[in-house]
Design a protein around this motif. Structure first.
Motif, PDB file in Angstrom:
ATOM      1  N   GLU A  58       0.851  -1.192   0.000  1.00 15.59           N
ATOM      2  CA  GLU A  58       0.000   0.000   0.000  1.00 15.59           C
ATOM      3  C   GLU A  58       0.886   1.241   0.000  1.00 15.59           C
ATOM      4  OE1 GLU A  58      -3.296   0.197  -0.184  1.00 15.59           O
ATOM      5  OE2 GLU A  58      -3.549  -1.954  -0.228  1.00 15.59           O
ATOM      6  N   ASP A  59       0.754   2.069  -1.011  1.00 19.27           N
ATOM      7  CA  ASP A  59       1.535   3.290  -1.099  1.00 19.27           C
ATOM      8  C   ASP A  59       0.704   4.527  -0.772  1.00 19.27           C
ATOM      9  OD1 ASP A  59       3.887   2.117  -1.674  1.00 19.27           O
ATOM     10  OD2 ASP A  59       3.783   2.407  -3.828  1.00 19.27           O
ATOM     11  N   LYS A  60      -0.425   4.319  -0.124  1.00 19.23           N
ATOM     12  CA  LYS A  60      -1.253   5.467   0.220  1.00 19.23           C
ATOM     13  C   LYS A  60      -0.582   6.238   1.351  1.00 19.23           C
ATOM     14  CE  LYS A  60      -5.559   3.353  -1.165  1.00 19.23           C
ATOM     15  NZ  LYS A  60      -6.872   2.886  -0.763  1.00 19.23           N
ATOM     16  N   PRO A  61      -0.480   7.561   1.205  1.00 18.78           N
ATOM     17  CA  PRO A  61       0.175   8.329   2.263  1.00 18.78           C
ATOM     18  C   PRO A  61      -0.720   8.430   3.499  1.00 18.78           C
ATOM     19  CG  PRO A  61      -0.694   9.812   0.619  1.00 18.78           C
ATOM     20  CD  PRO A  61      -0.903   8.408   0.097  1.00 18.78           C
ATOM     21  N   LEU A  62      -0.079   8.619   4.620  1.00 18.13           N
ATOM     22  CA  LEU A  62      -0.795   8.841   5.866  1.00 18.13           C
ATOM     23  C   LEU A  62      -1.372  10.248   5.825  1.00 18.13           C
ATOM     24  CD1 LEU A  62      -1.466   8.041   8.809  1.00 18.13           C
ATOM     25  CD2 LEU A  62       0.712   9.085   9.432  1.00 18.13           C
ATOM     26  N   VAL A  63      -2.657  10.384   6.057  1.00 24.03           N
ATOM     27  CA  VAL A  63      -3.320  11.689   5.995  1.00 24.03           C
ATOM     28  C   VAL A  63      -3.705  12.114   7.397  1.00 24.03           C
ATOM     29  CG1 VAL A  63      -5.288  12.964   5.099  1.00 24.03           C
ATOM     30  CG2 VAL A  63      -4.172  11.264   3.674  1.00 24.03           C
ATOM     31  N   ILE A  64      -3.281  13.311   7.782  1.00 19.32           N
ATOM     32  CA  ILE A  64      -3.643  13.895   9.064  1.00 19.32           C
ATOM     33  C   ILE A  64      -4.695  14.967   8.790  1.00 19.32           C
ATOM     34  CG2 ILE A  64      -2.835  15.176  11.072  1.00 19.32           C
ATOM     35  CD1 ILE A  64      -0.036  14.061  10.484  1.00 19.32           C
ATOM     36  N   GLN A  65      -5.879  14.803   9.346  1.00 13.56           N
ATOM     37  CA  GLN A  65      -6.962  15.776   9.188  1.00 13.56           C
ATOM     38  C   GLN A  65      -6.925  16.705  10.400  1.00 13.56           C
ATOM     39  OE1 GLN A  65      -9.205  15.932   6.653  1.00 13.56           O
ATOM     40  NE2 GLN A  65      -8.589  14.074   5.607  1.00 13.56           N
ATOM     41  N   LEU A  66      -6.700  17.997  10.157  1.00 12.83           N
ATOM     42  CA  LEU A  66      -6.672  18.972  11.239  1.00 12.83           C
ATOM     43  C   LEU A  66      -7.644  20.087  10.907  1.00 12.83           C
ATOM     44  CD1 LEU A  66      -5.343  19.877  13.900  1.00 12.83           C
ATOM     45  CD2 LEU A  66      -3.743  21.186  12.517  1.00 12.83           C
ATOM     46  N   GLY A  95       8.154  10.678  10.166  1.00 17.96           N
ATOM     47  CA  GLY A  95       8.988   9.697   9.469  1.00 17.96           C
ATOM     48  C   GLY A  95       8.243   8.908   8.415  1.00 17.96           C
ATOM     49  N   ARG A  96       6.917   8.933   8.448  1.00 18.07           N
ATOM     50  CA  ARG A  96       6.112   8.168   7.486  1.00 18.07           C
ATOM     51  C   ARG A  96       5.639   9.025   6.317  1.00 18.07           C
ATOM     52  NH1 ARG A  96       1.913   5.526  11.449  1.00 18.07           N
ATOM     53  NH2 ARG A  96       0.804   5.263   9.502  1.00 18.07           N
ATOM     54  N   ASN A  97       6.207  10.205   6.159  1.00 18.76           N
ATOM     55  CA  ASN A  97       5.870  11.137   5.067  1.00 18.76           C
ATOM     56  C   ASN A  97       4.362  11.412   5.004  1.00 18.76           C
ATOM     57  OD1 ASN A  97       6.326  12.851   2.945  1.00 18.76           O
ATOM     58  ND2 ASN A  97       6.426  11.245   1.412  1.00 18.76           N
ATOM     59  N   PRO A  98       3.802  12.007   6.074  1.00 20.44           N
ATOM     60  CA  PRO A  98       2.352  12.239   6.101  1.00 20.44           C
ATOM     61  C   PRO A  98       1.938  13.424   5.242  1.00 20.44           C
ATOM     62  CG  PRO A  98       3.331  13.182   8.038  1.00 20.44           C
ATOM     63  CD  PRO A  98       4.447  12.488   7.286  1.00 20.44           C
ATOM     64  N   ASN A 126       5.992  18.087   4.639  1.00 18.68           N
ATOM     65  CA  ASN A 126       6.140  18.934   3.454  1.00 18.68           C
ATOM     66  C   ASN A 126       4.869  19.028   2.629  1.00 18.68           C
ATOM     67  OD1 ASN A 126       8.858  19.306   4.065  1.00 18.68           O
ATOM     68  ND2 ASN A 126       9.435  17.447   2.972  1.00 18.68           N
ATOM     69  N   ARG A 127       3.983  18.070   2.760  1.00 10.54           N
ATOM     70  CA  ARG A 127       2.775  18.037   1.938  1.00 10.54           C
ATOM     71  C   ARG A 127       1.598  18.545   2.766  1.00 10.54           C
ATOM     72  NH1 ARG A 127       2.538  12.248  -0.625  1.00 10.54           N
ATOM     73  NH2 ARG A 127       0.768  13.222  -1.617  1.00 10.54           N
ATOM     74  N   ILE A 128       1.135  19.745   2.429  1.00 10.93           N
ATOM     75  CA  ILE A 128       0.038  20.378   3.160  1.00 10.93           C
ATOM     76  C   ILE A 128      -1.031  20.772   2.155  1.00 10.93           C
ATOM     77  CG2 ILE A 128      -0.646  22.304   4.642  1.00 10.93           C
ATOM     78  CD1 ILE A 128       2.250  22.377   5.658  1.00 10.93           C
ATOM     79  N   ALA A 129      -2.274  20.402   2.458  1.00 11.13           N
ATOM     80  CA  ALA A 129      -3.396  20.737   1.585  1.00 11.13           C
ATOM     81  C   ALA A 129      -4.396  21.562   2.387  1.00 11.13           C
ATOM     82  CB  ALA A 129      -4.070  19.472   1.057  1.00 11.13           C
ATOM     83  N   PHE A 130      -4.855  22.661   1.799  1.00  3.72           N
ATOM     84  CA  PHE A 130      -5.894  23.481   2.406  1.00  3.72           C
ATOM     85  C   PHE A 130      -7.230  23.019   1.848  1.00  3.72           C
ATOM     86  CE2 PHE A 130      -2.139  26.126   2.687  1.00  3.72           C
ATOM     87  CZ  PHE A 130      -2.195  26.556   4.002  1.00  3.72           C
ATOM     88  N   VAL A 131      -8.089  22.521   2.719  1.00  2.58           N
ATOM     89  CA  VAL A 131      -9.375  21.998   2.291  1.00  2.58           C
ATOM     90  C   VAL A 131     -10.384  23.134   2.294  1.00  2.58           C
ATOM     91  CG1 VAL A 131     -11.186  20.307   2.761  1.00  2.58           C
ATOM     92  CG2 VAL A 131      -8.802  19.757   3.262  1.00  2.58           C
ATOM     93  N   THR A 132     -11.035  23.338   1.159  1.00  5.28           N
ATOM     94  CA  THR A 132     -12.045  24.388   1.024  1.00  5.28           C
ATOM     95  C   THR A 132     -13.303  23.786   0.431  1.00  5.28           C
ATOM     96  OG1 THR A 132     -11.279  24.963  -1.189  1.00  5.28           O
ATOM     97  CG2 THR A 132     -10.294  26.169   0.653  1.00  5.28           C
ATOM     98  N   GLU A 133     -14.346  24.580   0.394  1.00  5.28           N
ATOM     99  CA  GLU A 133     -15.580  24.161  -0.247  1.00  5.28           C
ATOM    100  C   GLU A 133     -15.731  24.951  -1.544  1.00  5.28           C
ATOM    101  OE1 GLU A 133     -19.053  24.066   2.120  1.00  5.28           O
ATOM    102  OE2 GLU A 133     -18.068  23.041   3.780  1.00  5.28           O
ATOM    103  N   PRO A 134     -16.352  24.354  -2.552  1.00  6.37           N
ATOM    104  CA  PRO A 134     -16.504  25.050  -3.827  1.00  6.37           C
ATOM    105  C   PRO A 134     -17.386  26.292  -3.671  1.00  6.37           C
ATOM    106  CG  PRO A 134     -17.678  22.958  -3.853  1.00  6.37           C
ATOM    107  CD  PRO A 134     -16.922  23.016  -2.581  1.00  6.37           C
TER     108      PRO A 134
END
Length: 136
Positions: A58-66, A95-98, A126-134
């Protein structure tokens, strides 16, 4: 030499048009020959490969929802947490590249968002996503 008409009275001029019918016939015959012979030319080499059992990777990245609300409260994966717990979670999973998915209320102070971004960068996320609504 080819002439334009069969009448004997008149000026005899050579025909200026090229007859393409034989060319088209030859091309169609070649096309049919290639369509028939190409599958015959494909020969696979029979190889007896070894049989092994393995597990799917499984290569799915670990996702942290904040999430940050208007009052400045933190919600980590839907559960309310204190600011120090957010930093410890960032440090534990670095260490798990979240991947951090950050949801912030419209009225949240920018200071709180910048603080979370600094903590994530400090932990090595390093990977940060800003979650918005359309938009409407």
């Amino acid at each position: 030499m080819s002439f334009g008409s069969f009448s004997e009275g008149g000026v005899a001029q050579p025909m200026a048009e090229i007859n393409t019918t034989p060319l088209v016939d030859v091309m169609l015959v070649l096309l049919i020959i290639f369509i028939i012979t190409i599958p015959v030319l494909h020969q696979a080499v029979p190889i007896d490969l070894p049989q092994v059992s393995s597990q799917k990777v499984e290569d799915k990245p670990l996702v942290i929802q904040l999430a940050l609300d208007t009052n400045g409260l933190y919600y980590l994966d839907g559960a309310p947490v204190h600011r120090s717990e957010v930093e410890s979670r960032f440090a534990a999973t670095a260490g798990r590249n979240p991947e951090l998915h950050l949801r912030a209320d419209r009225a949240t102070r920018y200071e709180k968002v910048a603080d979370i971004l600094a903590a994530a960068q400090k932990a090595g996320i390093n990977r940060i996503a800003f979650v918005t609504e359309p938009g409407r």
